[in-house]
Design a protein around this motif. Structure first.
Motif, PDB file in Angstrom:
ATOM      1  N   LYS A  52      -5.802 -65.379 -50.285  1.00 31.62           N
ATOM      2  CA  LYS A  52      -4.839 -64.340 -50.677  1.00 31.62           C
ATOM      3  C   LYS A  52      -5.363 -62.959 -50.299  1.00 31.62           C
ATOM      4  O   LYS A  52      -4.604 -62.105 -49.819  1.00 31.62           O
ATOM      5  CB  LYS A  52      -4.579 -64.410 -52.185  1.00 31.62           C
ATOM      6  N   ARG A  53      -6.658 -62.753 -50.500  1.00 31.82           N
ATOM      7  CA  ARG A  53      -7.266 -61.465 -50.164  1.00 31.82           C
ATOM      8  C   ARG A  53      -7.258 -61.241 -48.655  1.00 31.82           C
ATOM      9  O   ARG A  53      -6.964 -60.144 -48.178  1.00 31.82           O
ATOM     10  CB  ARG A  53      -8.697 -61.431 -50.717  1.00 31.82           C
ATOM     11  N   MET A  54      -7.559 -62.275 -47.891  1.00 31.58           N
ATOM     12  CA  MET A  54      -7.587 -62.149 -46.433  1.00 31.58           C
ATOM     13  C   MET A  54      -6.217 -61.793 -45.870  1.00 31.58           C
ATOM     14  O   MET A  54      -6.101 -60.992 -44.936  1.00 31.58           O
ATOM     15  CB  MET A  54      -8.084 -63.447 -45.805  1.00 31.58           C
ATOM     16  N   LEU A  55      -5.185 -62.393 -46.427  1.00 34.34           N
ATOM     17  CA  LEU A  55      -3.836 -62.141 -45.916  1.00 34.34           C
ATOM     18  C   LEU A  55      -3.427 -60.682 -46.081  1.00 34.34           C
ATOM     19  O   LEU A  55      -2.622 -60.162 -45.305  1.00 34.34           O
ATOM     20  CB  LEU A  55      -2.832 -63.059 -46.617  1.00 34.34           C
ATOM     21  N   THR A  56      -3.979 -60.007 -47.082  1.00 37.22           N
ATOM     22  CA  THR A  56      -3.657 -58.590 -47.264  1.00 37.22           C
ATOM     23  C   THR A  56      -4.409 -57.704 -46.264  1.00 37.22           C
ATOM     24  O   THR A  56      -4.080 -56.530 -46.111  1.00 37.22           O
ATOM     25  CB  THR A  56      -4.013 -58.134 -48.699  1.00 37.22           C
ATOM     26  N   HIS A  57      -5.430 -58.266 -45.600  1.00 41.12           N
ATOM     27  CA  HIS A  57      -6.227 -57.503 -44.639  1.00 41.12           C
ATOM     28  C   HIS A  57      -5.865 -57.838 -43.189  1.00 41.12           C
ATOM     29  O   HIS A  57      -6.429 -57.271 -42.264  1.00 41.12           O
ATOM     30  CB  HIS A  57      -7.724 -57.767 -44.846  1.00 41.12           C
ATOM     31  N   LEU A  58      -4.932 -58.766 -43.004  1.00 41.06           N
ATOM     32  CA  LEU A  58      -4.540 -59.163 -41.662  1.00 41.06           C
ATOM     33  C   LEU A  58      -3.133 -58.669 -41.364  1.00 41.06           C
ATOM     34  O   LEU A  58      -2.344 -58.402 -42.278  1.00 41.06           O
ATOM     35  CB  LEU A  58      -4.585 -60.697 -41.537  1.00 41.06           C
ATOM     36  N   PRO A  59      -2.789 -58.531 -40.082  1.00 37.13           N
ATOM     37  CA  PRO A  59      -1.423 -58.129 -39.718  1.00 37.13           C
ATOM     38  C   PRO A  59      -0.399 -59.095 -40.302  1.00 37.13           C
ATOM     39  O   PRO A  59      -0.680 -60.285 -40.495  1.00 37.13           O
ATOM     40  CB  PRO A  59      -1.441 -58.195 -38.188  1.00 37.13           C
ATOM     41  N   SER A  60       0.777 -58.590 -40.606  1.00 36.87           N
ATOM     42  CA  SER A  60       1.826 -59.437 -41.179  1.00 36.87           C
ATOM     43  C   SER A  60       2.153 -60.586 -40.229  1.00 36.87           C
ATOM     44  O   SER A  60       2.017 -60.477 -39.004  1.00 36.87           O
ATOM     45  CB  SER A  60       3.087 -58.600 -41.443  1.00 36.87           C
ATOM     46  N   ASN A  61       2.585 -61.689 -40.810  1.00 34.61           N
ATOM     47  CA  ASN A  61       2.944 -62.910 -40.067  1.00 34.61           C
ATOM     48  C   ASN A  61       1.738 -63.607 -39.434  1.00 34.61           C
ATOM     49  O   ASN A  61       1.900 -64.516 -38.618  1.00 34.61           O
ATOM     50  CB  ASN A  61       3.989 -62.617 -38.985  1.00 34.61           C
ATOM     51  N   THR A  62       0.528 -63.175 -39.790  1.00 35.25           N
ATOM     52  CA  THR A  62      -0.664 -63.847 -39.275  1.00 35.25           C
ATOM     53  C   THR A  62      -0.860 -65.171 -39.998  1.00 35.25           C
ATOM     54  O   THR A  62      -0.765 -65.245 -41.217  1.00 35.25           O
ATOM     55  CB  THR A  62      -1.915 -62.971 -39.482  1.00 35.25           C
ATOM     56  N   GLN A  63      -1.117 -66.219 -39.221  1.00 27.57           N
ATOM     57  CA  GLN A  63      -1.400 -67.530 -39.795  1.00 27.57           C
ATOM     58  C   GLN A  63      -2.910 -67.660 -40.003  1.00 27.57           C
ATOM     59  O   GLN A  63      -3.682 -67.534 -39.058  1.00 27.57           O
ATOM     60  CB  GLN A  63      -0.893 -68.643 -38.875  1.00 27.57           C
ATOM     61  N   LEU A  64      -3.301 -67.888 -41.228  1.00 30.48           N
ATOM     62  CA  LEU A  64      -4.714 -68.011 -41.548  1.00 30.48           C
ATOM     63  C   LEU A  64      -5.170 -69.447 -41.322  1.00 30.48           C
ATOM     64  O   LEU A  64      -4.654 -70.385 -41.927  1.00 30.48           O
ATOM     65  CB  LEU A  64      -4.973 -67.605 -42.998  1.00 30.48           C
ATOM     66  N   SER A  65      -6.121 -69.619 -40.434  1.00 35.88           N
ATOM     67  CA  SER A  65      -6.602 -70.954 -40.092  1.00 35.88           C
ATOM     68  C   SER A  65      -7.300 -71.612 -41.275  1.00 35.88           C
ATOM     69  O   SER A  65      -7.923 -70.944 -42.107  1.00 35.88           O
ATOM     70  CB  SER A  65      -7.579 -70.868 -38.911  1.00 35.88           C
ATOM     71  N   ASP A  66      -7.162 -72.947 -41.346  1.00 31.62           N
ATOM     72  CA  ASP A  66      -7.884 -73.707 -42.367  1.00 31.62           C
ATOM     73  C   ASP A  66      -9.325 -73.968 -41.957  1.00 31.62           C
ATOM     74  O   ASP A  66     -10.133 -74.442 -42.761  1.00 31.62           O
ATOM     75  CB  ASP A  66      -7.186 -75.049 -42.618  1.00 31.62           C
ATOM     76  N   ASP A  67      -9.643 -73.664 -40.706  1.00 35.76           N
ATOM     77  CA  ASP A  67     -10.995 -73.901 -40.186  1.00 35.76           C
ATOM     78  C   ASP A  67     -11.876 -72.706 -40.522  1.00 35.76           C
ATOM     79  O   ASP A  67     -12.179 -71.864 -39.681  1.00 35.76           O
ATOM     80  CB  ASP A  67     -10.932 -74.125 -38.669  1.00 35.76           C
ATOM     81  N   VAL A  68     -12.308 -72.660 -41.775  1.00 40.75           N
ATOM     82  CA  VAL A  68     -13.109 -71.546 -42.258  1.00 40.75           C
ATOM     83  C   VAL A  68     -14.500 -72.039 -42.634  1.00 40.75           C
ATOM     84  O   VAL A  68     -14.662 -73.143 -43.162  1.00 40.75           O
ATOM     85  CB  VAL A  68     -12.439 -70.857 -43.469  1.00 40.75           C
ATOM     86  N   THR A  69     -15.499 -71.247 -42.346  1.00 39.64           N
ATOM     87  CA  THR A  69     -16.868 -71.560 -42.734  1.00 39.64           C
ATOM     88  C   THR A  69     -17.171 -70.890 -44.066  1.00 39.64           C
ATOM     89  O   THR A  69     -16.974 -69.683 -44.216  1.00 39.64           O
ATOM     90  CB  THR A  69     -17.864 -71.065 -41.668  1.00 39.64           C
ATOM     91  N   VAL A  70     -17.644 -71.678 -45.011  1.00 40.95           N
ATOM     92  CA  VAL A  70     -17.932 -71.153 -46.350  1.00 40.95           C
ATOM     93  C   VAL A  70     -19.427 -70.865 -46.458  1.00 40.95           C
ATOM     94  O   VAL A  70     -20.261 -71.762 -46.283  1.00 40.95           O
ATOM     95  CB  VAL A  70     -17.515 -72.147 -47.449  1.00 40.95           C
ATOM     96  N   VAL A  71     -19.740 -69.605 -46.728  1.00 37.25           N
ATOM     97  CA  VAL A  71     -21.135 -69.185 -46.879  1.00 37.25           C
ATOM     98  C   VAL A  71     -21.369 -68.759 -48.329  1.00 37.25           C
ATOM     99  O   VAL A  71     -20.746 -67.816 -48.821  1.00 37.25           O
ATOM    100  CB  VAL A  71     -21.473 -68.022 -45.921  1.00 37.25           C
ATOM    101  N   GLY A  72     -22.229 -69.471 -49.003  1.00 41.85           N
ATOM    102  CA  GLY A  72     -22.594 -69.100 -50.364  1.00 41.85           C
ATOM    103  C   GLY A  72     -23.586 -67.949 -50.336  1.00 41.85           C
ATOM    104  O   GLY A  72     -24.479 -67.904 -49.485  1.00 41.85           O
ATOM    105  N   VAL A  73     -23.436 -67.028 -51.262  1.00 39.32           N
ATOM    106  CA  VAL A  73     -24.295 -65.846 -51.325  1.00 39.32           C
ATOM    107  C   VAL A  73     -24.852 -65.733 -52.734  1.00 39.32           C
ATOM    108  O   VAL A  73     -24.108 -65.824 -53.720  1.00 39.32           O
ATOM    109  CB  VAL A  73     -23.505 -64.563 -50.984  1.00 39.32           C
TER     110      VAL A  73
END
Length: 319
Positions: free
Chosen positions: A157-178
């Protein structure tokens, strides 16, 4: 009133030890000190000694009791009573003295180690052993999975607010624990080493390295100072998510183990959790003196030989 052996009911003790250690031969164990990260890293060293010197290894009852519900699959079992009687005649040897002793003599005598060791250079080659041995209980893993899923939903949800409208967010995401250790470590580092906790500059450099290596990345932050993390680590990229509150230490550590890669800070909790993740291990290196050191990794030459360790060189003077 039930009699106990270091916290274990005597009536259960014979069943629990299951004859795993022959007390007539040399064995190694370790004191039950500190919190979860201290206990885990201490126990990692028992495995290191077992594999390096071929010694028998077992747990003091108080160590077993503190970890058995978190890690029910540990192959190390309780030391038999005879070994405990032998232990009563031993004085715990601080790890700074114990390891040179073992190097000189090998596994020729009973050894009880103290001082909460956590030396990455000694532990890294056993990472796969730790991942197999330190499997969290089903209930802890389920809580961690649920927590991670919720945080990733927040990340999307946070990423979609930082990307251009109508951008499809890929499910291929790398998760990095911090993991960002702060609060009590500020005083500890200042008093003992005249040092300070890691600044946001270290994490920013580490984030940049990870983005470059993995592309679309979700940084999931665990910390004892979530307010500081929200104020300093969440930036214009939108890919850093910080929970609103902490869970139990074992749940947050299990969450770190579920991540594809980890960015660690200082302290045994960070190191212990990072060792249970199977991917890259981003580690802080101060870049300000001729004697550059990594916390626990000792030297630049040592780092280059450790597969999947990613040293993060940062300027400690920058906040």
């Amino acid at each position: 009133m039930n009699q106990t052996i270091l916290g274990i009911d005597k009536s259960k003790y014979d069943f629990l030890i299951n004859g795993t250690v022959n007390c007539s031969k040399p064995w190694v164990s370790i004191t039950n000190d500190g919190r979860l990260g201290n206990k885990m890293c201490s126990l990692y060293h028992v495995y290191h000694i077992k594999y390096t010197y071929g010694m028998q290894a077992g747990l003091r009852p108080d160590m077993w009791e503190s970890l058995r519900n978190i890690f029910p699959h540990l192959s190390l079992k309780l030391l038999p009573k005879e070994c405990l009687h032998q232990m009563n005649k031993l004085k715990a040897i601080h790890h700074r003295d114990a390891f040179p002793l073992l190097e000189r003599e090998g596994g020729t005598r009973n050894v009880l180690i103290g001082g909460m060791p956590c030396n990455m250079a000694k532990l890294w080659y056993l990472r796969e052993v730790f991942i197999d041995e330190f499997r969290f209980s089903t209930s802890i893993i389920e809580k961690a999975q649920k927590r991670l899923a919720s945080l990733l939903d927040t990340w999307r949800k946070r990423m979609l607010t930082h990307l251009p409208s109508n951008t499809q967010l890929s499910d291929d995401v790398t998760v990095v624990g911090v993991h960002a250790r702060r609060t009590d470590y500020k005083r500890y580092l200042k008093n003992k080493y005249k040092g300070k906790v890691l600044s946001k500059h270290y994490f920013k450099v580490a984030f940049a390295r990870a983005r470059q290596m993995f592309g679309l990345t979700a940084f999931v932050v665990m910390s004892d100072d979530l307010t500081w993390c929200k104020e300093n680590l969440m930036d214009e990229h939108g890919d850093v998510v910080v929970p609103t509150s902490n869970d139990l230490p074992q749940v947050d550590m299990a969450l770190l183990s579920l991540c594809d890669h980890v960015i660690v800070s200082v302290g045994t909790y960070s190191t212990s959790g990072g060792l249970l993740s199977g991917g890259k291990f981003f580690y802080p290196v101060r870049d300000f003196s001729k004697n550059e050191t990594v916390y626990g990794l000792q030297s630049r030459s040592g780092i280059s030989k450790l597969t999947d360790v990613v040293p993060v060189w940062y300027d400690h003077t920058k906040e």
